[in-house]
Motif scaffolding. Structure first.
Motif, PDB file in Angstrom:
ATOM      1  N   SER A  65      -5.450  -2.684  31.039  1.00 45.80           N
ATOM      2  CA  SER A  65      -6.037  -0.573  31.754  1.00 45.80           C
ATOM      3  C   SER A  65      -6.730  -0.292  30.999  1.00 45.80           C
ATOM      4  N   ASN A  72      -6.938   3.291  30.564  1.00 45.97           N
ATOM      5  CA  ASN A  72      -6.672   4.480  31.151  1.00 45.97           C
ATOM      6  C   ASN A  72      -7.647   5.371  30.240  1.00 45.97           C
ATOM      7  N   ASN A 121      -1.960  -4.603  27.874  1.00 46.75           N
ATOM      8  CA  ASN A 121      -2.119  -3.824  28.096  1.00 46.75           C
ATOM      9  C   ASN A 121      -3.320  -3.724  28.654  1.00 46.75           C
ATOM     10  N   ARG A 154      -0.116  -8.584  34.951  1.00 50.01           N
ATOM     11  CA  ARG A 154       0.256  -7.074  34.064  1.00 50.01           C
ATOM     12  C   ARG A 154       2.453  -7.142  34.057  1.00 50.01           C
ATOM     13  N   GLN A 179       0.882  -0.021  37.124  1.00 47.90           N
ATOM     14  CA  GLN A 179      -0.463  -0.663  38.117  1.00 47.90           C
ATOM     15  C   GLN A 179      -0.529   1.207  38.233  1.00 47.90           C
ATOM     16  N   ASP A 191      -0.512   2.971  35.328  1.00 43.03           N
ATOM     17  CA  ASP A 191      -2.594   2.863  35.052  1.00 43.03           C
ATOM     18  C   ASP A 191      -3.604   3.937  35.567  1.00 43.03           C
TER      19      ASP A 191
END
Length: 636
Positions: free
Chosen positions: A14, A16, A12, A262, A411, A414
């Motif tokens: 992303s 965040n 992952n 992803r 997604q 995220d």
């Protein structure tokens, strides 16, 4: 869960927000009269729920002598208990009436489709007419090791081998009966296999969506098969939920798009299905991966029924679908996304469970709200809705409708800033208090690729931990919760202090399977990867195991150890609590976590070496039955 599969996923990436960012961003929301529980409020709630557990049933008492760590190539259980083999890979679903397993693995694909699949995982016992001596056992078959599955392994490859591999995946429904003092698989009109080639209906917001339409299915309504079935759930209306986990490894593409990336869809992980089944060539069929990664509902009482992929519960690497009821009768389903730095989800149905109308319950999982968890510092948390038009999930941000959220669930999570967790796996709900527990198996990237936080506090988390929470007001549909960490797993003899953990009683590592029995005892199963089992951090801990925990005292005791190279996964009981069913997955697995066809029996000879009634040769996953020798209730 099988560690080899998880390692093939995509990390992952992303960005965040972490705790302090999330709290700051939501400060205005919290000031608006909807603040989450304070730390001081969360702690008494945890204590109150624990106290309530003390007054229900046996309160999680442990009533057996712990078994030691073991390196014996056999299942070991406490004194006073007996263990029997019920059903192993290749055994027929119709008992003595079906095609028998051939020890040289020369069974055809058609025969395999009428036999136990490979690598047993989650399962549930459905009593017939409420009986404890007869019922349906429904269980998953997570993946295949083709070195064992085929007579000559993967030395040659063909369409027939792909068909057999697909037939060894999926789910089995078998009828079992306690006859003459032992459990047997009996012929049954209800017995069936659901495989990677079985027609399955899509339902919910993603059904018919452009993202799931293919040339073979232009309506986007029906998928062939379910695969990588890991962990499970069961509903109050008597259906079975099987969970599609590492589906990405079955697809191959030379140019993955962003959405494929992803989910880790790339060049495949060695199954090689795409070479003879174009469905799994994502360059030819780019939407086919979007049709996997769901919770599949199966009605074990109707063998003619079509299984259904419930897309409203989201698409990710589902590890379990634990069902409970909200105070108002709505259905709540918890799921972990089993990969490093992924999320914990909750679905709350729109409709309510009707105990007097089974048919009315059959579509409850098609309509509702999907949430993802945000764990804040100091024992606070909230569920953030993954709902079109809310929390930035708009067309401008790539989510034109709810169907797109149900396909691109990672997604969406995220986007709303969910908390990255250390591989969330099985989730268990206390039968009386509704307190929720979740295993976080491990995360070697914690503290390096992703920062530590209050809910995932350990760098290089090789041993994992168990987190728990209480929904506000004891209502499973609540949007706020209080949490704490139940246990940090570890090895008391580990060379580094941070790997020792804080387990009370018997040590363990990599908690995976998790289930409450009807009395409130928490059962923990481990999946220490064979690739690290003998590393210095795990030295002396022996084979994978199953333990029981008293959630009030936090004491754990080791109840079972498995044969060499296995994972312990899946546990269920008869209603009277006198028979416990447990799955032994991939005995004999090598450190590479794939079998060399020429050495398939080098590490384990299970189950033949322990149960001489089975043929010698290849190690086989199997379901065992554990009972007390005096005929009493387990753990009394």
């Amino acid at each position: 869960m099988h560690d080899f599969e998880e390692d093939l996923g995509t990390r992952n990436t992303s960005r965040n927000p972490q705790f302090h960012d999330v709290v700051a961003a939501r400060r205005q929301f919290l000031k608006g009269g909807m603040a989450v529980m304070t730390a001081s409020a969360a702690a008494p709630l945890l204590s109150a729920c624990a106290s309530a557990g003390m007054s229900s049933g046996r309160g999680g008492a442990l009533n057996f002598a712990s078994v030691p760590f073991s390196i014996t190539d056999a299942v070991m259980v406490p004194q006073g208990y007996q263990v029997d083999l019920l059903w192993a890979w290749g055994d027929p679903i119709q008992g003595v009436q079906g095609p028998a397993f051939k020890p040289d693995a020369s069974n055809s694909a058609a025969e395999q489709a009428q036999q136990a699949g490979m690598h047993h995982d989650g399962m549930h016992f459905f009593p017939l007419e409420g009986r404890s001596d007869r019922g349906l056992l429904v269980l998953n078959h997570e993946y295949t090791d083709d070195g064992l599955l085929h007579n000559d392994g993967m030395r040659t490859w063909s369409a027939d081998k792909v068909a057999k591999s697909q037939a060894a995946h999926g789910v089995s429904v078998i009828e079992i009966a306690l006859q003459n003092g032992s459990w047997q698989v009996v012929p049954s009109r209800l017995a069936r296999r659901v495989t990677a080639a079985t027609p399955i209906r899509l339902s919910g917001p993603a059904a018919g969506h452009a993202l799931v339409k293919t040339a073979a299915d232009p309506a986007g309504q029906q998928v062939l098969g379910t695969l990588n079935n890991c962990a499970h759930g069961y509903t109050p209306w008597g259906t079975y939920l099987t969970c599609e986990e590492n589906f990405n490894g079955y697809f191959s593409t030379r140019s993955p798009n962003r959405d494929h990336g992803r989910y880790g869809v790339g060049r495949g992980s060695g199954y090689r299905w795409h070479e003879h089944d174009q469905r799994f060539d994502a360059d030819v069929n780019p939407n086919e991966p979007n049709r996997f990664g769901y919770v599949v509902e199966i009605d074990p009482l109707n063998p003619q029924s079509t299984p259904v992929k419930r897309t409203a519960l989201g698409r990710f690497k589902h590890e379990g679908a634990t069902v409970t009821l909200a105070k108002d009768g709505r259905v709540v389903v918890y799921s972990g996304d089993d990969e490093r730095n992924e999320y914990i989800y909750k679905f709350v149905s729109t409709g309510k469970f009707n105990a007097n109308d089974r048919a009315a319950n059959m579509n409850l999982l098609d309509s509702g709200t999907l949430y993802v968890a945000a764990f804040y510092p100091n024992g606070k948390g909230e569920w953030v809705a993954l709902k079109h038009g809310e929390n930035g999930l708009t067309e401008q941000n790539g989510f034109p409708d709810q169907g797109s959220i149900c396909v691109r669930t990672r997604q969406a999570a995220d986007r709303v800033g969910a908390t990255m967790m250390d591989r969330p796996e099985w989730i268990a709900v206390h039968p009386q208090t509704k307190q929720v527990y979740c295993t976080l198996t491990n995360n070697s990237q914690r503290g390096s690729a992703v920062a530590t936080d209050d809910a995932n506090p350990r760098r290089d988390n090789l041993f994992g931990h168990i987190i728990r929470w209480n929904e506000e007001g004891g209502d499973s549909a609540a949007l706020k919760f209080g949490w704490d960490i139940f246990a940090m797993a570890g090895n008391p003899a580990a060379p580094k202090p941070e790997h020792k953990g804080n387990v009370v009683g018997d040590a363990y590592g990599s908690p995976d399977g998790l289930e409450f029995d009807q009395f409130g005892t928490l059962w923990i199963q481990t999946d220490i990867s064979t690739s690290i089992l003998n590393q210095k951090e795990y030295a002396g801990m022996g084979h994978n195991m199953m333990l029981a925990a008293n959630i009030q005292s936090k004491e754990t005791r080791r109840f079972l150890t498995g044969p060499a190279g296995c994972e312990i996964t899946g546990v269920t009981w008869t209603p009277d609590g006198k028979s416990m069913f447990v799955n032994i997955q991939h005995p004999g697995e090598s450190p590479s976590e794939r079998t060399d066809p020429g050495k398939e029996t080098a590490l384990s000879h299970w189950p033949h070496n322990q149960f001489k009634t089975t043929p010698a040769g290849r190690p086989r996953s199997g379901t065992i039955v554990i009972r007390k020798r005096d005929g009493g209730v387990i753990n009394t």
